[in-house]
Every structure is written in structure tokens, then in C-alpha cells.
Design an enzyme around this catalytic site. Structure first.
Site, PDB file in Angstrom:
ATOM      1  N   HIS A 211       0.845  -1.198   0.000  1.00  6.37           N
ATOM      2  CA  HIS A 211       0.000   0.000   0.000  1.00  6.37           C
ATOM      3  C   HIS A 211       0.884   1.252   0.000  1.00  6.37           C
ATOM      4  O   HIS A 211       0.622   2.213  -0.734  1.00  6.37           O
ATOM      5  CB  HIS A 211      -0.913   0.017   1.222  1.00  6.37           C
ATOM      6  CG  HIS A 211      -2.304  -0.469   0.958  1.00  6.37           C
ATOM      7  ND1 HIS A 211      -2.599  -1.802   0.823  1.00  6.37           N
ATOM      8  CD2 HIS A 211      -3.477   0.194   0.803  1.00  6.37           C
ATOM      9  CE1 HIS A 211      -3.897  -1.942   0.598  1.00  6.37           C
ATOM     10  NE2 HIS A 211      -4.452  -0.740   0.572  1.00  6.37           N
ATOM     11  N   HIS A 258       0.560  -2.746   9.211  1.00  9.13           N
ATOM     12  CA  HIS A 258       2.002  -2.672   9.008  1.00  9.13           C
ATOM     13  C   HIS A 258       2.679  -1.975  10.173  1.00  9.13           C
ATOM     14  O   HIS A 258       2.089  -1.102  10.821  1.00  9.13           O
ATOM     15  CB  HIS A 258       2.336  -1.915   7.715  1.00  9.13           C
ATOM     16  CG  HIS A 258       2.002  -2.659   6.469  1.00  9.13           C
ATOM     17  ND1 HIS A 258       2.758  -3.711   6.007  1.00  9.13           N
ATOM     18  CD2 HIS A 258       0.977  -2.521   5.590  1.00  9.13           C
ATOM     19  CE1 HIS A 258       2.217  -4.177   4.889  1.00  9.13           C
ATOM     20  NE2 HIS A 258       1.135  -3.473   4.615  1.00  9.13           N
TER      21      HIS A 258
END
Length: 444
Positions: A211, A258
Site C-alpha cells: 500500500h 504494518h
């Protein structure tokens, strides 16, 4: 030198710590509803002996069944509904909850369940709705539906050359990122302490953040391609690109998907990829359009690299993303070749540069909106039809039962050609068929 390496390792360990993610989430108003005695969570570090998706899914299922993760949602009134569930004023036992003291507190669940793993996530508390919606928007800038909207809009309404080259960078950037994930094989941040605000990509590995990579590649490549070609201030373009990238990167930490290290790595990794593509991107685009053997090279390269990526590890949702990006890139590249050969979509001559934005008028806005809505509708219908046709055909071809599409799509021999076929057709339709339709309708 030894002290430098030691310090660097310590900094990396600190940035990889899931507690850092949890503290950031708490600062932003995200609170997990963890049980008092949770099971031992995942370590959040590399596990080279992990047997791929099966173990990751089993852990997610155990977490959901036992109430480990974002909190036990099994006893809630609407555990299947994702998104905002409304303000809560009582606890599970009917007593006033801590959330009742804050009228801004809302019980929420991850916005999207993973349709392949079946993971729906668990409830958590949101104390700052503005940041929740802001970072939800930020993370959507790296999802499939945004790409279906963004690339066609640029292609049909702004600049076909820019869109073509953006798709090239996006496809190969995502391929490199997903392949790197499957070689490094780091798990997602451990929950607890991290709250899983999103679960759609929870079964994938996490290093680096793809991303963050796409959220950096698109705005900075857009800036790289348009500055000097279009008239606008340098500072404006740079600030928009940087703000876009930072929003996507920070949203991944907020979502609990993350660590800070993985996001920073994704950002820097993409800058290296952009530096590699910058001097050769124009040559790639010209070859795709004009090369005699371009169609063959496009198919061989996009399929070949996809096969390499799929052989790195067991099945995971990242493989579908890789095949999807390469398929889209192949379809768009083949369309650009046909467009050039048939003279269907020609770029403005160099003598007309730099281009200037036309003044906004009612006619221009209406025409652009018609192109956008008609075109996106065509793409969505194309995708729906291709999905409905391709999956049953592949199941029959390989002798797989068709009553469980989710199970069938976890077979590489179904998922790989399915993604390639469907999204190469979507990419081709976007760049060739839809512009031709606009000409027929008088919207070109």
C-alpha cells in the site's frame, strides 16, 4: 562501523515493534477490546518455517473463535456487519461501559471482510471518528476500486500518455513489492497489542508495505510525468504528491496492517523503483505502441514474471493482486499498441506542450462525467461477466467442484489464469474499447 550497524539494527527493531503501532493507534483514538487473558499472539517477525496461508488462516480463525484480536465479537448483536455499529452505552453484561462516558466513542468492525479467507475481524472502539474516516479514505487509495476509478479517469479525461505510463509503473511496482513480501515472509503486526482495524489483507506477508509502495508510486510518478508537460507550480505538484503518499503510508499503521519500519521501507523502495523507471519509461511506452513484436513481449513478460512470483511461496491473497496488476498492465499495453497501429488514440504533438488545463464549463464537466460514469459502468459489467464466465470454466477444466468458489480460488491453477484473463480484458477495454465507444457516442 560495528557501532553504526548495531545502532541501525536497534532502530529497525524499534520501528518494527508492534507496541509502537499500538501506541500510535491509541493516540489516534483506536482502542481494542481484548480479553484479559489472551492466547499467545503471533510474534510479528519472520517465521521461515510457516506453512503459508493454511497456518495464517487457522490462526485467524482461532483468534476469532477465542476472542483474541480486536475483541470478542461473537456475543454482539450484529457480529457479521462490518463498519460502524453505533454508539455503545452498555457492556456485554448489560452494565454501563467505559464507552458510555464519551459520546464520541463508537463500536466499529473492519470495513471489509476477506472473501477468500472468510476473516471478518472483531470489534474495536473508535474515539476519533474524523481520523477513522480520514485514514479509511487513505487506505482506500491503495485498493482495487480506487484503481478502477483513477486510471480510467486520467485516461479518458486528462492525458492518455500519462495514464499509460502510470499503469506500467503501477503494475511492475506492485509485482516487485508483492514478490519481495513473499521472499522476506514477515508476519503482520501481532494482535494484541495491535488492533486490526482492517483484515482484508491480514493473510498476506507484510514486508514491505505494498500500500505504501503504490501510494508513493502513483502520486510521485504522476508528478514526474506531468510537471513540464502540464502547466502548474512545482511546489503545488510536489506537496500534493507528498501529502497523498504520507496519508496512505500513515493509514497502514493506523489500520494495524504494518509496522512503521515496513511503511518506511515501502516508501524508500518505491523511490528506488521510480529512479530506475524514470530514464526508460518513455522508451517502454514507445516500444509497447510501435514495436513489431511488442504484443508477444507484453504477453510473455507479464505472464512469465507472474509465474515466477507464484512459485515463491504457497498461495496467499498477494498472488491474486500480483496477477491482477500484471494482467491489467498487459491488457492496457496491448490496447495502446492497437490504438497506435490503427490511429485510434494519438497523443498531442510535442509542439503543443506544455498543455494547459481548459477552463471549467458546464459542457466540459457534463461531458467528462458522462465519459466517466458510462466508462466505469462498462468496466464493472465487463469484470462481472468475465468473473461469472472464467471461474466456472476453469473449475470444469481442472475438475474442481464449482459449489465453493472461495475454495476453488485458493487453487493456484484457478486463481492465476482467472486474474490474468479477467483483468487483462478489463485493462484492454479501458484503453481501447471504451474510448472507441466514446467516439461512437460522440463523447470523444
Amino acid at each position: 562501523m560495528a557501532n553504526f550497524v548495531k545502532t541501525f539494527v536497534q532502530i529497525c527493531n524499534y520501528l518494527q515493534d508492534p507496541e509502537l503501532v499500538a501506541r500510535f493507534q491509541h493516540f489516534c483514538g483506536v482502542e481494542g477490546t481484548f480479553p484479559d487473558t489472551p492466547n499467545a499472539p503471533d510474534s510479528g517477525v519472520s517465521e521461515p518455517d510457516r506453512p503459508g496461508l493454511r497456518k495464517r488462516v487457522q490462526q485467524g480463525a482461532q483468534s476469532s473463535d477465542a476472542g483474541v484480536g480486536n475483541g470478542a465479537a461473537g456475543d454482539g448483536p450484529t457480529p457479521q456487519v462490518n463498519g460502524m455499529l453505533g454508539d455503545d452505552t452498555t457492556g456485554p453484561d448489560g452494565s454501563p461501559s467505559a464507552a458510555a462516558a464519551d459520546s464520541e466513542t463508537t463500536i466499529a468492525k473492519p470495513l471489509r471482510r476477506n472473501s477468500l479467507t472468510g476473516d471478518t475481524g472483531q470489534e474495536f472502539l473508535i474515539h476519533n471518528k474524523f481520523l477513522f474516516y480520514l485514514f479509511t479514505f487513505g487506505t482506500e487509495l491503495g485498493n482495487e476500486m480506487f484503481f478502477i476509478i483513477f486510471f480510467p479517469f486520467v485516461l479518458w479525461n486528462i492525458d492518455a500518455l500519462v495514464s499509460r505510463r502510470l499503469i506500467v509503473v503501477w503494475a511492475w511496482n506492485l509485482f516487485v513489492g508483492q514478490s519481495t513480501k513473499d521472499m522476506i515472509r514477515w508476519s503482520r503486526p501481532a494482535s494484541p497489542p495491535v488492533v486490526k482495524v482492517e483484515v482484508f489483507y491480514n493473510s498476506e506477508y507484510s514486508m514491505p508495505s505494498t500500500h505504501a509502495m503504490t501510494g508513493t508510486a502513483l502520486p510521485f510518478c504522476l508528478f514526474m510525468l506531468t510537471y513540464g508537460r502540464w502547466q502548474y507550480p512545482f511546489l503545488l505538484g510536489f506537496c500534493v504528491a507528498l501529502s497523498w503518499s504520507v496519508l496512505v503510508c500513515v493509514s497502514r499503521v493506523y489500520m494495524g496492517m504494518h509496522s512503521v519500519l515496513e511503511v518506511i521501507t515501502g516508501f524508500l523502495y518505491t523511490l528506488l523503483i521510480l529512479a530506475f523507471f524514470q530514464p526508460i519509461l518513455g522508451k517502454i511506452d514507445n516500444y509497447y505502441m510501435m514495436g513489431s513484436y511488442a504484443p508477444l513481449m507484453i504477453v510473455v513478460s507479464h505472464v512469465g514474471f507472474g509465474l515466477v512470483a507464484f512459485s515463491l511461496d504457497s498461495w496467499s491473497t498477494s498472488r491474486g493482486d500480483t496477477a491482477q496488476a500484471l494482467g491489467t498492465g498487459a491488457g492496457a499495453a496491448l490496447a495502446s499498441h492497437i490504438n497506435y497501429q490503427l490511429g485510434l488514440q494519438l497523443d498531442p504533438p510535442l509542439s503543443s506542450l506544455p498543455l494547459t488545463l481548459p477552463s471549467l464549463g458546464v459542457s466540459l464537466v457534463l461531458r467528462s462525467m458522462l465519459r466517466f460514469f458510462i466508462g466505469v459502468a462498462v468496466l464493472l459489467v465487463t469484470r462481472m461477466i468475465m468473473k461469472a464466465v472464467t471461474i466456472p470454466y476453469l473449475c470444469r477444466l481442472f475438475g474442481l467442484p464449482m459449489d465453493d468458489v472461495r475454495q476453488a480460488r485458493q487453487q493456484m491453477k484457478v486463481e492465476l489464469p482467472y486474474r490474468y484473463i479477467v483483468y487483462s480484458v478489463v485493462g484492454f477495454s479501458c484503453a481501447c474499447f471504451v474510448p472507441l465507444l466514446f467516439k461512437i457516442l460522440g463523447l470523444a
